[in-house]
Motif scaffolding. Structure first.
Motif, PDB file in Angstrom:
ATOM      1  N   GLY A 170      11.699  -0.079   0.877  1.00  0.00           N
ATOM      2  CA  GLY A 170      10.616  -1.058   0.997  1.00  0.00           C
ATOM      3  C   GLY A 170       9.387  -0.498   0.338  1.00  0.00           C
ATOM      4  O   GLY A 170       9.312   0.712   0.061  1.00  0.00           O
TER       5      GLY A 170
ATOM      6  N   SER B 117       6.337   0.042   1.464  1.00  0.00           N
ATOM      7  CA  SER B 117       5.618   1.059   2.252  1.00  0.00           C
ATOM      8  C   SER B 117       6.338   2.401   2.200  1.00  0.00           C
ATOM      9  O   SER B 117       5.712   3.463   2.117  1.00  0.00           O
ATOM     10  CB  SER B 117       5.511   0.622   3.710  1.00  0.00           C
ATOM     11  OG  SER B 117       4.950  -0.651   3.788  1.00  0.00           O
ATOM     12  N   GLN B 118       7.655   2.345   2.258  1.00  0.00           N
ATOM     13  CA  GLN B 118       8.429   3.593   2.238  1.00  0.00           C
ATOM     14  C   GLN B 118       8.282   4.302   0.892  1.00  0.00           C
ATOM     15  O   GLN B 118       8.225   5.538   0.836  1.00  0.00           O
ATOM     16  CB  GLN B 118       9.913   3.306   2.520  1.00  0.00           C
ATOM     17  CG  GLN B 118      10.212   2.881   3.947  1.00  0.00           C
ATOM     18  CD  GLN B 118       9.873   1.431   4.234  1.00  0.00           C
ATOM     19  OE1 GLN B 118       9.439   0.683   3.358  1.00  0.00           O
ATOM     20  NE2 GLN B 118      10.060   1.009   5.472  1.00  0.00           N
TER      21      GLN B 118
ATOM     22  N   TYR C 244      -4.437  -2.792  -0.395  1.00  0.00           N
ATOM     23  CA  TYR C 244      -3.338  -2.883   0.584  1.00  0.00           C
ATOM     24  C   TYR C 244      -2.147  -2.094   0.049  1.00  0.00           C
ATOM     25  O   TYR C 244      -1.692  -2.330  -1.069  1.00  0.00           O
ATOM     26  CB  TYR C 244      -2.929  -4.341   0.805  1.00  0.00           C
ATOM     27  CG  TYR C 244      -1.833  -4.479   1.848  1.00  0.00           C
ATOM     28  CD1 TYR C 244      -2.147  -4.609   3.195  1.00  0.00           C
ATOM     29  CD2 TYR C 244      -0.479  -4.441   1.486  1.00  0.00           C
ATOM     30  CE1 TYR C 244      -1.152  -4.701   4.161  1.00  0.00           C
ATOM     31  CE2 TYR C 244       0.521  -4.525   2.440  1.00  0.00           C
ATOM     32  CZ  TYR C 244       0.181  -4.650   3.778  1.00  0.00           C
ATOM     33  OH  TYR C 244       1.171  -4.731   4.735  1.00  0.00           O
TER      34      TYR C 244
HETATM   35  C1  LIG Z   1       0.328  -3.783  -3.301  1.00  0.00           C
HETATM   36  C2  LIG Z   1       1.271  -3.602  -2.156  1.00  0.00           C
HETATM   37  N1  LIG Z   1       1.574  -2.367  -1.764  1.00  0.00           N
HETATM   38  C3  LIG Z   1       2.436  -2.143  -0.749  1.00  0.00           C
HETATM   39  C4  LIG Z   1       3.019  -3.181  -0.067  1.00  0.00           C
HETATM   40  C5  LIG Z   1       3.962  -2.890   1.050  1.00  0.00           C
HETATM   41  O1  LIG Z   1       5.245  -3.247   0.701  1.00  0.00           O
HETATM   42  P1  LIG Z   1       6.307  -3.626   1.826  1.00  0.00           P
HETATM   43  O2  LIG Z   1       5.762  -4.826   2.529  1.00  0.00           O
HETATM   44  O3  LIG Z   1       7.583  -3.894   1.084  1.00  0.00           O
HETATM   45  O4  LIG Z   1       6.399  -2.446   2.739  1.00  0.00           O
HETATM   46  C6  LIG Z   1       2.709  -4.483  -0.440  1.00  0.00           C
HETATM   47  C7  LIG Z   1       3.272  -5.632   0.286  1.00  0.00           C
HETATM   48  O5  LIG Z   1       2.755  -6.707   0.307  1.00  0.00           O
HETATM   49  C8  LIG Z   1       1.815  -4.701  -1.504  1.00  0.00           C
HETATM   50  O6  LIG Z   1       1.482  -5.928  -1.905  1.00  0.00           O
END
Ligand SMILES: Cc1ncc(COP(=O)(O)O)c(C=O)c1O
Length: 475
Positions: free
Chosen positions: A131, A133-134, A160
């Motif tokens: 994902g 975040s990971q 974000y």
């Molecule tokens: C720019 C950005 N970074 C990181 C993330 C996090 O990704 P995930 O939701 O797959 O963990 C997102 C998710 O919307 C994002 O838009």
């Protein structure tokens, strides 16, 4: 007659798909965690089917989707080529432990790394995870490792990067950290060149330069808190950036901004990490959004659209010095499902699709057409304060009609509710609209339509938005 409650593996249970929408919502209230951000409307909406740019509810109502799972479904819902890649892989090699290899992982990593090598003149490697975040977490490990454990990062206000503990520390909203304490050090948040709400009297480019200058001020004196001139060392290891802010409201910086910022980072030995999770894979008209800015990143993080939303696969590309097995050896990070064969097979097919289709021409063309329509809407609706875009990452900033500037979350909230009623009309048919909301004041409609959207569908989107804007001001 009352339906028996759902049980696991008991004969005579109602099949889950036989439950009515009311019953499902009741169960959801009781048994689903509400920790995720799923409930934008009350009651929450349940969808049943999707195709191309459209999703459908149980009653068969049709909704034009202008956010495509926050840009995870760039190539259209139920894209036959990508769906088939997944089906083929299910029949061939759907599962394999990551201690063994499979061809799709290798080919996909090589394809991404070679593309980056050609564009950035840097050899690098790719590491997969499950994902966004990971993958951000993995990038933090690379950065800390390369900087002898420095744990401080710069990031942007409005930025974000995800909701795991490490990613939350570099994400601007305190709201995401408030309940959980600090696990890692919180980033120092720096203003992004948000021209519409920035200092007045400067062009977009001038404002970008102004923001870089303000940032560089931090290094002028040791007493500004980030730089030891005697040691020639910054306390900060990396700057995490989104080129176009996603959740922050699709804010597009001036095109000279990152080159100027990078000069400062290079001067002070700070790595540039580009989070392309939302803006990658041609959302902005290029494979990597940083390509618009003429800058070479040290690390790039990607996710979402790599698999068109069919599998949670993400990853990082890093230049060799940061990810060479000698410095980032086996065992540095691991997840059971990282580089899983279903994900890498779809990712590989998606990369081939991007190589074969001319998104580099089509996306800017469609984006310019859409933006022209949005500019027309801005002229006719006082609630539209700003419209902008890069490729098919487009923004509509909704404001109070009195000054077309004061942010109005209330009007946007009404819009989202009205759009989901699916009773907007065009050419004798009824439609709903699926919109996503972002922005520093939660007043920006962030548009991420399918890159495969047709010009006729863009016309439809503009007509429906026009009606929606008129409607919310009537109520
Ligand atoms: C720019 C950005 N970074 C990181 C993330 C996090 O990704 P995930 O939701 O797959 O963990 C997102 C998710 O919307 C994002 O838009």
């Amino acid at each position: 007659m009352r339906r028996p409650p759902l049980r696991i593996a008991a004969d005579g249970d109602a099949a889950p798909d036989a439950l009515s929408e009311q019953e499902l919502l009741k169960l959801e209230k009781l048994y689903c965690s509400h920790g995720d951000t799923v409930h934008y409307t009350d009651p929450p909406k349940i969808f049943e089917r999707c195709e191309g740019s459209f999703i459908y509810d149980a009653a068969g109502r049709e909704y034009l989707d202008l956010q495509m799972w926050y840009s995870a479904v760039n190539f259209g819902y139920a894209n036959p080529r990508l769906n088939n890649a997944l089906k083929r892989q299910i029949d061939r090699l759907p599962q394999i432990a990551s201690q063994y290899l499979h061809r799709e992982k290798i080919e996909l990593a090589a394809m991404i790394a070679r593309d980056a090598e050609a564009k950035f003149a840097r050899k690098g490697r790719v590491h997969f995870n499950v994902g966004g975040s990971q993958a951000v977490e993995d990038s933090l490990k690379l950065v800390r490792n390369a900087s002898n454990g420095k744990s401080l990062m710069f990031a942007f206000e409005g930025g974000y990067h995800g909701r795991t503990l490490g990613a939350t520390a570099i994400t601007s909203s305190y709201r995401y950290r408030r309940r959980y304490g600090h696990f890692g050090d919180r980033a120092q948040f720096v203003p992004f060149p948000y021209h519409f709400r920035g200092a007045k009297g400067m062009s977009k480019e001038e404002y970008g330069l102004h923001c870089v200058k303000q940032f560089e001020r931090l290094f002028e004196s040791e007493y500004n808190g980030v730089w030891d001139p005697k040691a020639g060392q910054s306390e900060y290891a990396a700057f995490y950036v989104e080129t176009v802010q996603g959740t922050g409201g699709y804010v597009v910086p001036p095109l000279n901004f990152f080159a100027e910022l990078k000069k400062v980072l290079d001067r002070y030995g700070i790595l540039l990490v580009v989070d392309d999770i939302q803006m990658g894979f041609f959302r902005t008209g290029k494979l990597w959004s940083i390509e618009h800015f003429g800058v070479t990143p040290d690390i790039m993080v990607f996710g979402k659209a790599l698999t068109n939303g069919l599998n949670p696969l993400s990853g990082i590309w890093a230049r060799e010095e940061l990810i060479d097995p000698k410095v980032f050896p086996p065992g540095s990070t691991h997840s059971t499902f990282a580089s899983n064969p279903l994900g890498t097979a779809v990712g590989l097919e998606a990369m081939k699709l991007m190589q074969e289709e001319d998104f580099a021409t089509l996306v800017p063309k469609k984006g310019a057409y859409f933006l022209k329509g949005l500019e027309d809407l801005k002229r006719r609706h006082k609630i539209v304060g700003d419209v902008d875009g890069l490729g098919l990452a487009l923004r509509i900033e909704i404001c109070e009609p009195q000054d077309s500037f004061t942010p109005s979350k209330a009007i946007v909230d009404r819009m989202v509710d009205e759009a989901l009623k699916a009773d907007l009309e065009h050419d004798g048919r009824r439609y709903g609209l699926v919109l996503d909301i972002g922005g520093y004041y939660k007043n920006v409609i962030t548009l991420a339509p399918a890159l495969t959207i047709s010009f006729a569908e863009i016309d439809l989107a503009l007509a429906l938005l026009d009606q929606l804007f008129t409607r919310v001001m009537r109520h």
